[in-house]
Design a protein around this motif. Structure first.
Motif, PDB file in Angstrom:
ATOM      1  N   THR A  60       0.871  -1.171   0.000  1.00  0.00           N
ATOM      2  CA  THR A  60       0.000   0.000   0.000  1.00  0.00           C
ATOM      3  C   THR A  60       0.907   1.220   0.000  1.00  0.00           C
ATOM      4  N   TYR A  61       0.376   2.322  -0.457  1.00  0.00           N
ATOM      5  CA  TYR A  61       1.188   3.530  -0.613  1.00  0.00           C
ATOM      6  C   TYR A  61       0.513   4.713   0.064  1.00  0.00           C
ATOM      7  N   GLN A  62       1.334   5.661   0.500  1.00  0.00           N
ATOM      8  CA  GLN A  62       0.861   6.930   1.051  1.00  0.00           C
ATOM      9  C   GLN A  62       1.446   8.053   0.227  1.00  0.00           C
ATOM     10  N   GLN A  63       0.631   9.067   0.014  1.00  0.00           N
ATOM     11  CA  GLN A  63       1.123  10.206  -0.742  1.00  0.00           C
ATOM     12  C   GLN A  63       1.820  11.165   0.213  1.00  0.00           C
ATOM     13  N   GLY A  64       3.062  11.504  -0.117  1.00  0.00           N
ATOM     14  CA  GLY A  64       3.837  12.414   0.705  1.00  0.00           C
ATOM     15  C   GLY A  64       3.493  13.856   0.421  1.00  0.00           C
ATOM     16  N   GLU A  65       4.066  14.759   1.197  1.00  0.00           N
ATOM     17  CA  GLU A  65       3.817  16.187   1.011  1.00  0.00           C
ATOM     18  C   GLU A  65       4.295  16.672  -0.344  1.00  0.00           C
ATOM     19  N   LEU A  83       4.350   9.012  -4.190  1.00  0.00           N
ATOM     20  CA  LEU A  83       3.770   7.888  -3.464  1.00  0.00           C
ATOM     21  C   LEU A  83       4.898   7.091  -2.813  1.00  0.00           C
ATOM     22  N   TYR A  84       4.753   6.846  -1.512  1.00  0.00           N
ATOM     23  CA  TYR A  84       5.756   6.109  -0.755  1.00  0.00           C
ATOM     24  C   TYR A  84       5.123   4.829  -0.221  1.00  0.00           C
ATOM     25  N   ASP A 123       4.192   1.806   2.210  1.00  0.00           N
ATOM     26  CA  ASP A 123       4.081   1.603   3.652  1.00  0.00           C
ATOM     27  C   ASP A 123       4.874   0.354   3.990  1.00  0.00           C
ATOM     28  N   ARG A 128       7.691   2.922  14.479  1.00  0.00           N
ATOM     29  CA  ARG A 128       7.539   4.382  14.429  1.00  0.00           C
ATOM     30  C   ARG A 128       8.060   5.092  15.671  1.00  0.00           C
TER      31      ARG A 128
END
Length: 125
Positions: free
Chosen positions: A10-15, A19-20, A22, A33
């Motif tokens: 899965t990916y998260q959109q950075g600032e 897309l990075y 997870d 974390r």
């Protein structure tokens, strides 16, 4: 021929709009974390330099962050106990001189840190 991916990421959109993935090192997301303290970082560097095979094992098992955090927590707790013990043996000077009192506390803290580093941190696990 295989058509499905080896891993489902899965990916998260950075600032920055990128897309990075997870990525997770261990089974516990919170462990991954949690920021590492000074003693944990020192232990990690010691292990990388002196016991790289053990470090590789811990990484492969997904336990590296757990061990680093455990070392850091144990070391911090031991340091606090040592500071109290050292203050009992060498009480604060009975003076109004703030610099003298700060110097005494600094000496006690440094002594406790040196003991913790030799007892807990610079040891393979």
């Amino acid at each position: 021929m295989r058509t499905e991916p080896l891993m489902n990421l899965t990916y998260q959109q950075g600032e920055d709009g990128m897309l990075y993935p997870d990525l997770q090192i261990s089974e516990n997301v919170e462990t991954d974390r949690t920021p590492v303290g000074g003693f944990g970082s020192l232990w990690k560097n010691y292990m990388l330099e002196n016991h790289p095979h053990r470090m590789s094992e811990l990484v492969a098992q997904g336990k590296i962050n757990e061990v680093i955090l455990k070392v850091d927590e144990e070391a911090e707790n031991r340091k606090e106990r040592l500071i109290q013990e050292l203050l009992t043996a060498q009480p604060m000077p009975d003076t109004e001189d703030t610099l003298e009192r700060a110097g005494h506390m600094s000496m006690i803290t440094s002594t406790a840190e040196e003991i913790v580093i030799s007892e807990l941190v610079l040891r393979p696990r």
